[in-house]
Design a protein around this motif. Structure first.
Motif: not given
Length: 433
Positions: A254-265, A85-87, A247-252
């Protein structure tokens, strides 16, 4: 504990958390603090620092280990939804014109705190049990420096939104700097974990390259979503958004950046309009009112201020708070002034960047789980998170009063029509405009 007992205890714990947070919300409102501060304090009060101290049996009954694990998992979902929602509310068009000064402020807010973090660790090492055996002072110092460099971007965005400053010049610059700050900090955190043996040797490259790949994919999806989403029913829109979000949260993650940045992106690239407004309208109340407080309670339940009882640790804690303010508020304010912002706007930017609560607590929990820090360091940094966040709102109000005395009635600078931004008038410094 059976599944039935676990679910019953979880629901009871959830009710206790929500009630505690609502009480703290009301108290914070009376003293001009944002609700998120109340959630942080409520979490600490429900942990070993108070409830576990005066009624340990009650705490064990409400928050047994199985329930804590469940709270930890559910809180991650709340964080991802909140950042989505912030994104969705992120003013991407307005941020573009502040990318340059935002990068400068972000750089100052990363480099100086890391340097001061190294200095603090080298001076305090030996007097305070900062790191477990096997963690070198260099790796530990890098991690503490990163904790000091982090800005709580969701909290920054929430404070700006609650104060009605999302379309001001300094609000937009702070959002740009905060977003850049946290992405870079998470990439550097991946480096620290890799060097400590908690990640792969290519962890930093995987994190940085993977995040860039995610952004590219989402930008490619944006025009597709703009064409297809308006043709779908409301139910299908939510289903599509939920799948891509997970999927975005899972991917981020998995690559070592917290899932929250997948949600924001994902939220940042969703087309603006009736669809994004409807997603916010449906998701935000449940997330803010129920799921997000779980994370603060989860962190509070792992914080024991009883570990701060010795004089050497108290001195170290006070020094760490001073270092945190100097490294973030001071560095960001001076950098903003150096790139042409007024002193009042520079101080506002410094105060907003200095609020670390949410993201610092996330990174702190990751470090504790990875064995990078001791419980004492965990408690010290929780103090920093609370104090720096508590300082944001009253500090902003003080700057607003100073601006009025200087005759600065308009917070935002003159913006051209292409930015579609409206000036916001300073009123009482409590978020109204």
């Amino acid at each position: 504990m059976s599944l039935t007992e676990l679910s019953a205890t979880f629901f009871m714990a959830l009710a206790v958390i929500v009630v505690a947070c609502r009480i703290m919300h009301a108290l914070c409102k009376k003293i001009g603090q944002p609700p998120v501060v109340g959630e942080m304090i409520a979490g600490v009060l429900l942990g070993p620092s108070l409830l576990g101290l005066v009624a340990p049996q009650v705490q064990d009954w409400i928050f047994p280990e199985e329930v804590l694990s469940t709270i930890g998992v559910v809180s991650q979902l709340g964080l991802v939804l909140y950042m989505f929602t912030v994104g969705l509310e992120f003013p991407t068009d307005g941020i573009k014109r502040f990318a340059g000064p935002g990068m400068a402020v972000s750089a100052g807010g990363i480099i100086i705190p890391i340097a001061l973090g190294f200095g603090f660790v080298y001076l305090a090492d030996g007097a305070v049990p900062l790191f477990p055996d096997g963690i070198s002072i260099e790796i530990g110092a890098m991690y503490v420096g990163l904790l000091l460099a982090i800005t709580a971007f969701p909290m920054l965005a929430r404070i700006i939104s609650e104060r009605g400053e999302s379309k001001t010049r300094y609000g937009l610059l702070s959002l740009a700097a905060g977003a850049l700050d946290d992405v870079l900090a998470w990439v550097l955190l991946a480096v620290a974990l890799a060097l400590a043996g908690s990640g792969t040797s290519g962890g930093a490259m995987l994190a940085g390259g993977g995040f860039v790949l995610l952004i590219v994919v989402l930008l490619i999806l944006r025009p597709i979503l703009a064409r297809t989403l308006p043709r779908l029913s409301q139910e299908k829109i939510f289903a599509v958004a939920a799948v891509i979000l997970l999927i975005s949260a899972w991917f981020t993650d998995m690559i070592g950046i917290h899932a929250i940045f997948g949600g924001f992106a994902l939220g940042a690239v969703i087309p603006r309009g009736a669809i994004s407004e409807r997603l916010i309208e449906v998701i935000r109340p449940m997330t803010v009112g129920l799921l997000l407080p779980l994370f603060f309670t989860f962190s509070g339940l792992r914080t024991d201020f009883g570990l701060l009882g010795t004089s050497s640790i108290l001195v170290a804690g006070a020094a760490l708070v001073v270092v945190a303010f100097a490294g973030k508020l001071g560095a960001c304010a001076l950098t903003a002034r150096a790139v042409g912002e007024s002193w009042t706007d520079s101080l506002r930017i410094g105060l907003l960047m200095n609020a670390r609560g949410l993201i610092q607590l996330i990174a702190l929990n990751i470090g504790l789980q990875a064995g990078l820090i001791t419980s004492t360091t965990f408690a010290l940094v929780v103090v920093v998170a609370i104090v720096t966040t508590l300082a944001a709102s009253p500090g902003l109000s003080l700057v607003d009063r100073w601006a009025r005395r200087r005759g600065e009635e308009i917070v935002s600078a003159a913006l051209d029509s292409s930015d579609d931004l409206e000036p916001v008038l300073v009123n009482d410094g409590k978020g109204t405009a």
